[in-house]
Motif scaffolding. Sequence first.
Motif, short mmCIF file in Angstrom:
data_model
loop_
_atom_site.label_atom_id
_atom_site.label_comp_id
_atom_site.label_asym_id
_atom_site.label_seq_id
_atom_site.Cartn_x
_atom_site.Cartn_y
_atom_site.Cartn_z
N GLU A 1 -5.87 2.50 7.23
CA GLU A 1 -4.91 2.89 8.26
C GLU A 1 -5.34 2.41 9.63
O GLU A 1 -4.52 1.89 10.41
CB GLU A 1 -4.72 4.41 8.25
N GLU B 1 -4.81 1.08 -9.56
CA GLU B 1 -3.63 1.90 -9.86
C GLU B 1 -3.02 1.52 -11.20
O GLU B 1 -2.51 2.39 -11.92
CB GLU B 1 -2.60 1.74 -8.74
N LEU C 1 0.83 -1.20 0.00
CA LEU C 1 0.00 0.00 0.00
C LEU C 1 0.86 1.25 0.00
O LEU C 1 0.59 2.21 -0.73
CB LEU C 1 -0.92 -0.01 1.23
N ASP C 2 1.93 1.26 0.80
CA ASP C 2 2.81 2.43 0.86
C ASP C 2 3.48 2.70 -0.48
O ASP C 2 3.71 3.87 -0.84
CB ASP C 2 3.88 2.23 1.94
N SER D 1 -2.76 4.73 -13.55
CA SER D 1 -1.41 5.17 -13.90
C SER D 1 -1.12 5.08 -15.39
O SER D 1 -0.12 5.61 -15.87
CB SER D 1 -0.37 4.34 -13.14
N ARG E 1 -7.10 -1.92 -4.71
CA ARG E 1 -6.51 -0.59 -4.94
C ARG E 1 -5.33 -0.67 -5.90
O ARG E 1 -5.15 0.20 -6.76
CB ARG E 1 -6.07 0.02 -3.60
N TYR E 2 -4.54 -1.73 -5.79
CA TYR E 2 -3.40 -1.91 -6.69
C TYR E 2 -3.87 -2.12 -8.13
O TYR E 2 -3.29 -1.56 -9.07
CB TYR E 2 -2.58 -3.11 -6.23
N MET F 1 2.25 2.52 -3.32
CA MET F 1 1.33 3.25 -4.20
C MET F 1 1.19 4.72 -3.80
O MET F 1 0.67 5.52 -4.56
CB MET F 1 -0.05 2.57 -4.19
N GLY F 2 1.62 5.05 -2.58
CA GLY F 2 1.49 6.42 -2.13
C GLY F 2 0.05 6.84 -1.92
O GLY F 2 -0.30 8.01 -2.08
N ASP F 3 -0.81 5.87 -1.57
CA ASP F 3 -2.22 6.17 -1.39
C ASP F 3 -2.77 5.25 -0.31
O ASP F 3 -2.28 4.15 -0.12
CB ASP F 3 -2.99 5.95 -2.69
N THR F 4 -3.77 5.76 0.42
CA THR F 4 -4.36 4.96 1.48
C THR F 4 -5.76 5.47 1.76
O THR F 4 -6.24 6.39 1.11
CB THR F 4 -3.47 5.00 2.75
N THR F 5 -6.42 4.86 2.73
CA THR F 5 -7.72 5.33 3.19
C THR F 5 -7.71 5.31 4.72
O THR F 5 -6.90 4.61 5.34
CB THR F 5 -8.88 4.45 2.70
#
Length: 322
Positions: free
Chosen positions: A169, A286, A158-159, A290, A282-283, A161-165
Amino acid sequence: MSAELASALADVLRPVLGDVAVENLHTLTGGASRTTWAFDAVSDTRRALILRTGPPDDVHAGMELEASVQQRAAAAGAPVPHILAADNSPAALGNPYLICEAISGETIVRRIHRGLDDAGRDKLLQQCAGALAAIHRADPHGIGLAESNQLAEWRDRLDEMGDTTATFEWAFRWLAAHRPPPSPPVLVHGDFRMGNLIVDGSGLAAVLDWELVHIGEAYEDLAWFCIRAWRFGAPQHLGAGGLGSVEAFLSAYEAASGTALDRAAFRWWLTVATLRWGVICRYQAERHLSGQTRSVELAAIGRRVSETEWDVLDLLEGGGPQ
C-alpha cells in the motif's frame, strides 16, 4: 492425442511447406499460460519446429497479434524465431496456435550463467540491450496493440484478490505521488528477462514469450530485466539479469537506441517492476490457497512476497541493485 495433433499439424502446414509428415511431437517444459510442443516437419528435408497453443483470455495477446508483433520486431533488428503460421481460431488444432522455427540454444538461466566468463557476460548484456532497443524501434501501431497503465493494472490485480500488505500500500501511494513525466510510447515486450531468452555459443539467439506485448514506455522493459528474481541468485552488483551492472545495461541501451535515459525515471519504473513481481507472487499463492490449483510450487512462490517487500522498501529508501 499426439497422433491426432500430428495429423492436424500436417494439414495446417501444407499450405506453407507442402506435403509434410509430423514426427517426434512432444511437449516441452515451461510456459505458465500456454503449452509448447517441439516436432519435426519432414518432407525432402527435416525442419525442427515449435508449436505454441493455449486458450484465449483477457490477459495475453492473441496468437495472430503475437505473430504480427514478432514480425515487426524482426524487421527492426530484434532476434526472434521465424514464424510459419498463426491462427486465433481453435478450429484446426483445438486451441489458437502459433508455429515457428526452432532455435538451438539454452534457456535455463543458471546454466547460461555458469557457461559465461566476464567477457561473455558483458557481450550478452550488450546484446540484450541491443535487442530491446530494436524492439522499441518497431512500429507498434495499426495491429491491435493496447496501451497499458502498469501501475493501475497491478493495483487492480491486487484489489481483485481482496488482500494486501502495508508495504504494498505504501509503495502504490508513493509511486502514484512521484510518477515521472511520461516518455514516448513504444512497443513493449512485457516480459523481457533471463529465462525468456535463448542463448547459444554466439550469445543472444532469440527473444521468446511475447504474450504480454503492449504499447507502453521503454523503461518498463528495462526495469523488468533488472529485478532480483531475474538475476537467479547472481550477486547484486550484477543487477541486470545477473550479467552486469544496471548502469552498464542502461548505458548499452542508450548507445544502441540513440536515446538518453532518465535515471530517476528508471528507478521509479524499477520500483513498479519489483512491486509487480510481488503482486504476481501473491496471485500465485492465491491460486493455491483458494484451491483453484493446488501446488507446492505456487505456495513456495507465495513465500517470496516478503522478499519482494524487502526489495521495495530498499528501493524506496534509496537502495537497490547497482
